[in-house]
Design a protein around this motif. Sequence first.
Motif, PDB file in Angstrom:
ATOM      1  N   GLN A   1     -39.703  32.769  85.400  1.00 28.21           N
ATOM      2  CA  GLN A   1     -40.038  32.898  86.823  1.00 28.21           C
ATOM      3  C   GLN A   1     -39.004  33.731  87.549  1.00 28.21           C
ATOM      4  O   GLN A   1     -39.307  34.538  88.423  1.00 28.21           O
TER       5      GLN A   1
ATOM      6  N   PRO B   1     -47.933  29.758  87.937  1.00 23.58           N
ATOM      7  CA  PRO B   1     -47.101  30.727  88.609  1.00 23.58           C
ATOM      8  C   PRO B   1     -47.377  32.181  88.258  1.00 23.58           C
ATOM      9  O   PRO B   1     -46.790  33.065  88.847  1.00 23.58           O
ATOM     10  N   ASP B   2     -48.217  32.460  87.325  1.00 30.52           N
ATOM     11  CA  ASP B   2     -48.317  33.828  86.845  1.00 30.52           C
ATOM     12  C   ASP B   2     -49.783  34.230  86.785  1.00 30.52           C
ATOM     13  O   ASP B   2     -50.645  33.426  86.476  1.00 30.52           O
TER      14      ASP B   2
END
Lengths: 156, 775
Positions: B218, B454-455
């Motif tokens: 991250q 998150p991606d």
Amino acid sequence: MEKKIVKIKVNGDWHEALVKQNMTLLEFIREELNLTGTKEACDEGECGACTLIMDGRSVNSCLVPIMEANGKEITTIEGLAKGQDLHPLQKAFIENGALQCGFCTPGMIMSSKALLDNNPKPTEAEIKGAIAGNICRCTGYNMIVEAVKMAAEPKS
Amino acid sequence: MKEYSVVGKSTPKVDALDKVTGKAVYTDDLRMPGMLTGKLLRSHLPHAKILNIDTSKAERLAGVKAVITSKDTGARKMGFTVATRDFNWDQTALCIDKVRYIGDEVAAVAAIDEETALEALDLIKVDYEELPALFDPLEAIKPGALLIHEGFANNISNEVLLEAGDVEQAFKDSYKVIEERFETHHQAHCSMEPHTSLGNWHSDGRVTLWSSNQDPFQIRSTLAYVLGLTEDKVRVIVPAVGGGFGGKAEVFPMDVCCCILSKKTGRPVKIVLSRKEEFETTRVSHPIIVEIKTGVSRDGIILGKKIRNIIDGGAYGAGGAGGIAPFLSSLHLRLDYKTPNVSINAVRVYTNKTIAGARRGYTAPQVHFAQDAHLDTIAGELGMDPVEFRLKNVVTPGYTSSTGIEITTCGFPEAIEKTAECIGWKEKYGKLRKDGIGVGMGGGGGVSGSAYAPDMTPMNYTSAAMIKLHKEGFATVYSGAQDIGQGSSTVISMIAAEELGVSLDKVRIVTSDTDLCPYDSFTAGQRVTFHAGNAAKHAATDAKKQLFKAVADRLEAREEDLEAKDNQIFVKGSPEKKMSFREAIFACQEDNKGREVVGHGVFRHEEMPEVLAEIYRTGYGNYCPAYVFSAGTAEVKVDRETGQVEVTKFCFGQDSGTVLNPIAVRGQLEGGFHMGLGFAVYEHLKMTNGKIQNPTFLDYWIPTPFEMPQMTTIYTDTYEPIGPFGAKACGEGALAPVAGAIGNAIYDAVGVRIRSLPLTPEKILNALEEKEKKI
């Protein structure tokens, strides 16, 4: 800032250095001697991460002005094991799960060593007292107290 | 229970030897040729316009190599979930036109040593125009309040609105409807290792960041974006981490600044935060006001629940971990007790205070304190024993909630019963008030394998692993999971060893490097054992399969008849027909003309990606593949004269599925209790007008060994089929029962209900005095 020459015995060897007088023993150990096992976590003498042994007593090295350490004998975490032979406290900490992130561990072991050197059979309250100045955020202390007990009373 | 060779046995940490000898290298232990010291200039005002920044004097100071402001770090903002970048990333690395809390980063310097760097900070002149500031979320949320961030009406950074069933009808059908309000406070993470970053901008335009963080992938993603680089130009390496607890999960201004300073100076730049900066400018827990209204039937069945959570977010963070606070605060209030009708509104509010973020258990310790006190209040109104009331409503295996949570395994009922028994509930509850002694229960569910998204790549919330087998007879596991002290490298190695059928000394592990390791979305949300552990297990299965193929021919057996155990591969039922692990790898390489034997594994939660992408706003869906449960009972002694509380005993009932490494799980639970005890009774980061009053260990006061009670832990008999070898998680849930159990025990001991944390002597004495007056 004026510089002065200090001579300090660290882990059995004498070290001579020209240092600024406002240096702390912690800076000397970490920055001059590159002994990074001793940790800096608060720089205010409140957490014990930088604990080492000076002339037989545990001290917060971030609070010791370098001139006060002149001529003294210091043991750091790197000076505990004899070659590959670990100190009983180091063994007990590993076996008893007395460490997690490990950042307080060197200071915690040095405080415990100072205790056992002066009081080989401490009570539980004495152990707690000896490490009460060392903050550990990971373990909740009980496993550390047990490890110190284990080191004080090695299995026969 | 199945017999295992490696898992299930107490195993010292794989990095323990380095840690007890002082050889473990943390970020601040790194030294590089030409390395400079970086320092950050921070705002002393809680809210102000920046009119001008004059760095000329600082730049002229001998030994100063670079001074940077937002002109150098740019306008791109930092955050966590790329999916939300365009609407809630809210913090630039250095402030551009406004500062929003005391500690906000305004400029940074790199100098030859710390003394010079600090002197340079004093020489930077910033002209501010002070603005009115908002410190109380209830003021900030009022219509017409000034806005801390443009575009966020009523200072609400993000919100969850969730309805299931018909809560108003449920209240009409209820025998009693009980409403209460609770408040929680700021707790500091206090990782012993301060946040540290070391940036090195290479001459070819690539940059390497060494940093003490929980989420190298991250950090790489966000850092690349803010620096205006593609991700292939950024490498993040994480040395040993001295504790995280959620506080090292995001990119910090220091990460960006040390890279930009390195670019400007052509030298590596290291920034280490002071302990004061740790307290004031990293992350703290979210204070949450919980307003909760519950309707129950005459026989004690919960019919409906209406909740409003007002979450104090501080100045930034909604693009970071703060962005999921409303969702998680709602999740933790509908996970553990069956509630057919719910209505939840949770808002995170900006204030001009230090930034709140993920903290161990992420919102669970706050809202479970409220829920447990509330459950006891309801039980009291019904004249029912609190344990009996909990058991009537507790979730059970296979239960699907009205809001889409699918419970797989659940040892919570067993945990409640056994912890009650352990503390001596029947003999003690309600019977020892004359001595100021009481017992109380707390507990709840938590995530196991949080599927944070998150991606926006195929990697979306996965954990991947690779295992390479060496012909010398050992294995290397490559994992993206980050050991932050919790022991993940140890448990992942154990899982790989068990699956490969080898002893632990045959397994090495490589983690913490985005160039070397497979992707892992993050180390948080109780997901490492579950996700990264499963990934390692699958990689081991894959590698083992390749070995079996080579071995089968040589032993004249079928692949499905082979078994691996104790560094041998043998034919089931004919153990004399065998080959050693080393020989098997050799044979496999021989069959494949020298090709390396590499196994691949990945784990990903099955819920639909489109549901997970929206879950932070809708709240609806199955967030995790499994859920953990913790119950706790406390016995306390309260001194009626001084208000002092002593916790004398604590029993944990823990459903973590299979306990893979008992000594490590014990460490997590006891450490979690210690942090929970601090949260409940002792620790309080006090702020006046946005200024933290106690940013030192001396004034903040973390419990010492003397405050730790006698502890007992009982594990429930749970085997989670989706988890690696039946395991779930244990790192964060341990905080959840603590404050509730202690608060309820105080009530049992002296008859006063404290509805705000921490449970201080002052509050107890005041409550006792109030109670006296009423009598």
